[in-house]
Scaffold this active site. Sequence first.
Site, PDB file in Angstrom:
ATOM      1  N   ASP A   1      -1.351   9.218  10.222  1.00 43.97           N
ATOM      2  CA  ASP A   1      -1.942  10.205   9.326  1.00 43.97           C
ATOM      3  C   ASP A   1      -0.883  10.963   8.529  1.00 43.97           C
ATOM      4  OD1 ASP A   1      -1.260  11.392  11.839  1.00 43.97           O
ATOM      5  OD2 ASP A   1      -2.505  13.133  11.399  1.00 43.97           O
ATOM      6  N   HIS A   2       0.379  10.623   8.740  1.00 39.95           N
ATOM      7  CA  HIS A   2       1.477  11.184   7.950  1.00 39.95           C
ATOM      8  C   HIS A   2       2.239  10.092   7.197  1.00 39.95           C
ATOM      9  CE1 HIS A   2       1.236  15.293   9.712  1.00 39.95           C
ATOM     10  NE2 HIS A   2       0.630  14.605  10.666  1.00 39.95           N
TER      11      HIS A   2
ATOM     12  N   HIS B   1       7.289  15.749  19.436  1.00 40.73           N
ATOM     13  CA  HIS B   1       5.988  15.179  19.082  1.00 40.73           C
ATOM     14  C   HIS B   1       6.108  13.663  18.883  1.00 40.73           C
ATOM     15  CE1 HIS B   1       1.888  15.353  17.528  1.00 40.73           C
ATOM     16  NE2 HIS B   1       2.271  14.637  16.469  1.00 40.73           N
TER      17      HIS B   1
ATOM     18  N   HIS C   1       7.151  12.329  10.372  1.00 32.64           N
ATOM     19  CA  HIS C   1       7.118  11.495  11.581  1.00 32.64           C
ATOM     20  C   HIS C   1       6.218  10.296  11.361  1.00 32.64           C
ATOM     21  CE1 HIS C   1       3.634  14.133  12.051  1.00 32.64           C
ATOM     22  NE2 HIS C   1       3.173  13.369  13.034  1.00 32.64           N
TER      23      HIS C   1
ATOM     24  N   ASP D   1       4.238  18.035  12.383  1.00 28.33           N
ATOM     25  CA  ASP D   1       3.453  18.342  13.577  1.00 28.33           C
ATOM     26  C   ASP D   1       4.313  18.976  14.670  1.00 28.33           C
ATOM     27  OD1 ASP D   1       1.318  17.310  12.242  1.00 28.33           O
ATOM     28  OD2 ASP D   1       0.902  15.683  13.654  1.00 28.33           O
TER      29      ASP D   1
ATOM     30  N   HIS E   1      -1.058  20.304   9.365  1.00 25.62           N
ATOM     31  CA  HIS E   1      -2.510  20.330   9.564  1.00 25.62           C
ATOM     32  C   HIS E   1      -3.053  21.751   9.406  1.00 25.62           C
ATOM     33  CE1 HIS E   1      -3.074  16.227  11.286  1.00 25.62           C
ATOM     34  NE2 HIS E   1      -1.829  16.402  11.718  1.00 25.62           N
TER      35      HIS E   1
END
Length: 262
Positions: free
Chosen positions: A61-62, A116, A57, A134, A172
């Site tokens: 942070d991805h 998400h 996504h 996520d 995560h």
Amino acid sequence: MSNCTVIPVPALSDNYMYLIVDNETKQAAAVDPVDVEKIQKAAAANEVTINTILTTHNHWDHSGGNLKLFKTVSTIDRVYGGIGDDVPGCTHEVGDGDTFTIGTNTKVKVLFTPCHTPGHVCYHVDDAHVFTGDTMFVSGAGNFNTGTPNQMTEAFDKILGLPDSTCVWVGHEYTAKNCAFACFCEPNNEELKKRLQWAREQGSMHSGGKGTIPSTIAMEKACNPFARIDHLSVMEFCGNCDDRSERMRLVRKGKDDWGKMS
């Protein structure tokens, strides 16, 4: 015998990146490679060549390393992301049921799991692994953000429809806290208490521990409250609500409220 090898690479404070290596060709896909230097170092250490980026996504942070990695590594010719998710550097937008290969033998099938983010996807690899970003965490679920409880319910149904032995690789390291909430949600479930103790003992790869990945579909069915909305104890936690999507909403609300108290 498996066609691929999965190499987890911790990043930031609690993110997971991955290398999916086609065993025959040593070609690899980098999953959510936010830390470009670290993923390149892992590829070099394992003597593999990155030629593909898989993005679950669009959150920074991805996906934040996509453009730099694509520019830095000349062998990369494909960047996958979900339809409508505006993934940086995406060359191939994919939707539910789309398929492609890594190297010669490692087959990938896309699960479209919006909630998400509007175009979140999971990647089902070699009929043995699923990379859930996520959407699903070990004993948890991602925030719904602009999505709906019905979307998350449908996403979990897709993931949980995979074989029980499927390895679950998440975005995560949130497991210990997720297990603590699971015990709050189902206080009489002894399996959850054992799982919480295990998670605490494993610790995080990010701080020198062993980490808690991979999980399995079977374990998530047993220990993830978001995967257990049809079980009596979770239904009781939700006030015996009849609607499955409403139970998903209530478990999410319960987790959020519990988080503010803990």
